[in-house]
Design a protein around this motif. Structure first.
Motif, PDB file in Angstrom:
ATOM      1  N   SER A   1       3.960   1.544  -1.150  1.00  0.00           N
ATOM      2  CA  SER A   1       4.630   1.630  -2.455  1.00  0.00           C
ATOM      3  C   SER A   1       3.689   2.198  -3.506  1.00  0.00           C
ATOM      4  O   SER A   1       4.105   2.937  -4.405  1.00  0.00           O
ATOM      5  N   MET A   2       2.420   1.836  -3.384  1.00  0.00           N
ATOM      6  CA  MET A   2       1.423   2.314  -4.345  1.00  0.00           C
ATOM      7  C   MET A   2       1.391   3.843  -4.352  1.00  0.00           C
ATOM      8  O   MET A   2       1.188   4.462  -5.398  1.00  0.00           O
ATOM      9  N   LYS A   3       1.613   4.437  -3.174  1.00  0.00           N
ATOM     10  CA  LYS A   3       1.634   5.910  -3.086  1.00  0.00           C
ATOM     11  C   LYS A   3       2.993   6.460  -3.531  1.00  0.00           C
ATOM     12  O   LYS A   3       3.069   7.364  -4.349  1.00  0.00           O
TER      13      LYS A   3
ATOM     14  N   LYS B   1       5.529   5.068  -5.212  1.00  0.00           N
ATOM     15  CA  LYS B   1       6.065   4.722  -6.552  1.00  0.00           C
ATOM     16  C   LYS B   1       4.907   4.579  -7.538  1.00  0.00           C
ATOM     17  O   LYS B   1       4.890   3.663  -8.358  1.00  0.00           O
ATOM     18  N   HIS B   2       3.952   5.475  -7.391  1.00  0.00           N
ATOM     19  CA  HIS B   2       2.691   5.338  -8.124  1.00  0.00           C
ATOM     20  C   HIS B   2       2.880   5.193  -9.639  1.00  0.00           C
ATOM     21  O   HIS B   2       2.307   4.291 -10.257  1.00  0.00           O
ATOM     22  N   GLN B   3       3.684   6.097 -10.218  1.00  0.00           N
ATOM     23  CA  GLN B   3       3.845   6.096 -11.684  1.00  0.00           C
ATOM     24  C   GLN B   3       4.396   4.772 -12.191  1.00  0.00           C
ATOM     25  O   GLN B   3       3.881   4.180 -13.132  1.00  0.00           O
TER      26      GLN B   3
ATOM     27  N   LYS C   1       0.811  -1.221   0.000  1.00  0.00           N
ATOM     28  CA  LYS C   1       0.000   0.000   0.000  1.00  0.00           C
ATOM     29  C   LYS C   1       0.847   1.274   0.000  1.00  0.00           C
ATOM     30  O   LYS C   1       0.519   2.232  -0.692  1.00  0.00           O
TER      31      LYS C   1
ATOM     32  N   LYS D   1       1.869   1.928 -11.611  1.00  0.00           N
ATOM     33  CA  LYS D   1       0.727   2.059 -12.531  1.00  0.00           C
ATOM     34  C   LYS D   1       1.142   1.595 -13.944  1.00  0.00           C
ATOM     35  O   LYS D   1       0.425   0.842 -14.603  1.00  0.00           O
TER      36      LYS D   1
END
Ligand code: AMP
Length: 209
Positions: A186-188, A190-192, A184, A195
């Motif tokens: 990492s999702m914030k 390293k979002h780009q 969770k 994604k």
């Protein structure tokens, strides 16, 4: 740098072509190297190849940003701290109960051998069947043959392993495939990158249908 934890064996074998389509290829031959952290050729990703059951742990604690493992492992691990954005539709199989061919289950409490203790408990609780669960780490098929258990809960693909041991599948518990899971934080952070990876993998999965 993005770290991807991948379950060894069958899942790794099926994952590598998908990753290659997403532009990620290991810089070393995975069947030869003894390294535990393998950089990708592009230099932006590290791959760690570990046991299926360790993948959710690595991702949950942020030791890996992304993980690839079976739905069976994820349900058994039962964490709220992972995103599961993509079904990779690989390493498909079924989680089933199985018995010695032609043998009826005894009346009353039964003994079940499995490495999926939590899943097994939940499944039989829902059915109102009393069970004693015997936790094993492998070769589940052996348990009913030597009188250790009345039935097993295990993954079935072709059914050949069961057949070779005089057993047959009984009930389907759930259909299984491998999933992409994401930490969770990492999702914030390293979002780009995450994604982009998820989108490329989704295209690779869609192309296979
Ligand atoms: P099969 O003989 O093809 O039914 O395969 C059954 C054996 O392979 C059992 O030992 C299973 O635990 C294992 N197995 C089957 N499918 C998978 C999978 N997708 N991932 C990991 N292990 C599997």
């Amino acid at each position: 740098m993005l770290t991807i934890a991948i379950s060894k064996g069958r899942i790794l074998k099926d994952t590598l072509p998908l990753l290659a389509e997403a532009g990620i290829e290991p810089s070393e031959d995975l069947s030869v190297t003894r390294k535990l952290i393998i950089p990708s050729i592009c230099g932006e990703v590290n791959l760690v190849i570990i046991r299926a059951t360790d993948v959710p742990t690595f991702v949950e604690y942020g030791a890996a940003d992304v993980g690839i493992t079976g739905k069976d492992t994820l349900v058994e691990h039962n964490s709220d701290n992972l995103y599961e954005p993509l079904d990779l539709e690989i390493a498909k199989c079924r989680l089933m109960t199985a018995v010695v061919t032609g043998r009826e289950l005894p009346v009353g409490k039964i003994r079940v051998a499995s490495k999926y203790v939590s899943l097994t408990e939940q499944y039989f609780a829902k059915k109102g069947q009393q069970v004693e669960i015997i936790k094993l780490y492998g070769s589940m098929e052996l348990a009913p043959l030597v009188g250790l258990a009345d039935c097993i809960v295990d993954l079935v693909d072709t059914g050949n392993t069961l057949k070779a041991n005089g057993m047959e599948p009984l009930d389907l518990i759930m259909n299984i495939s491998s999933r992409l899971v994401i930490n969770k934080a990492s999702m914030k952070m390293k979002h780009q990158q995450i994604k982009a990876l998820t989108e490329k993998l989704k295209i690779a999965v869609d192309n296979r249908r």
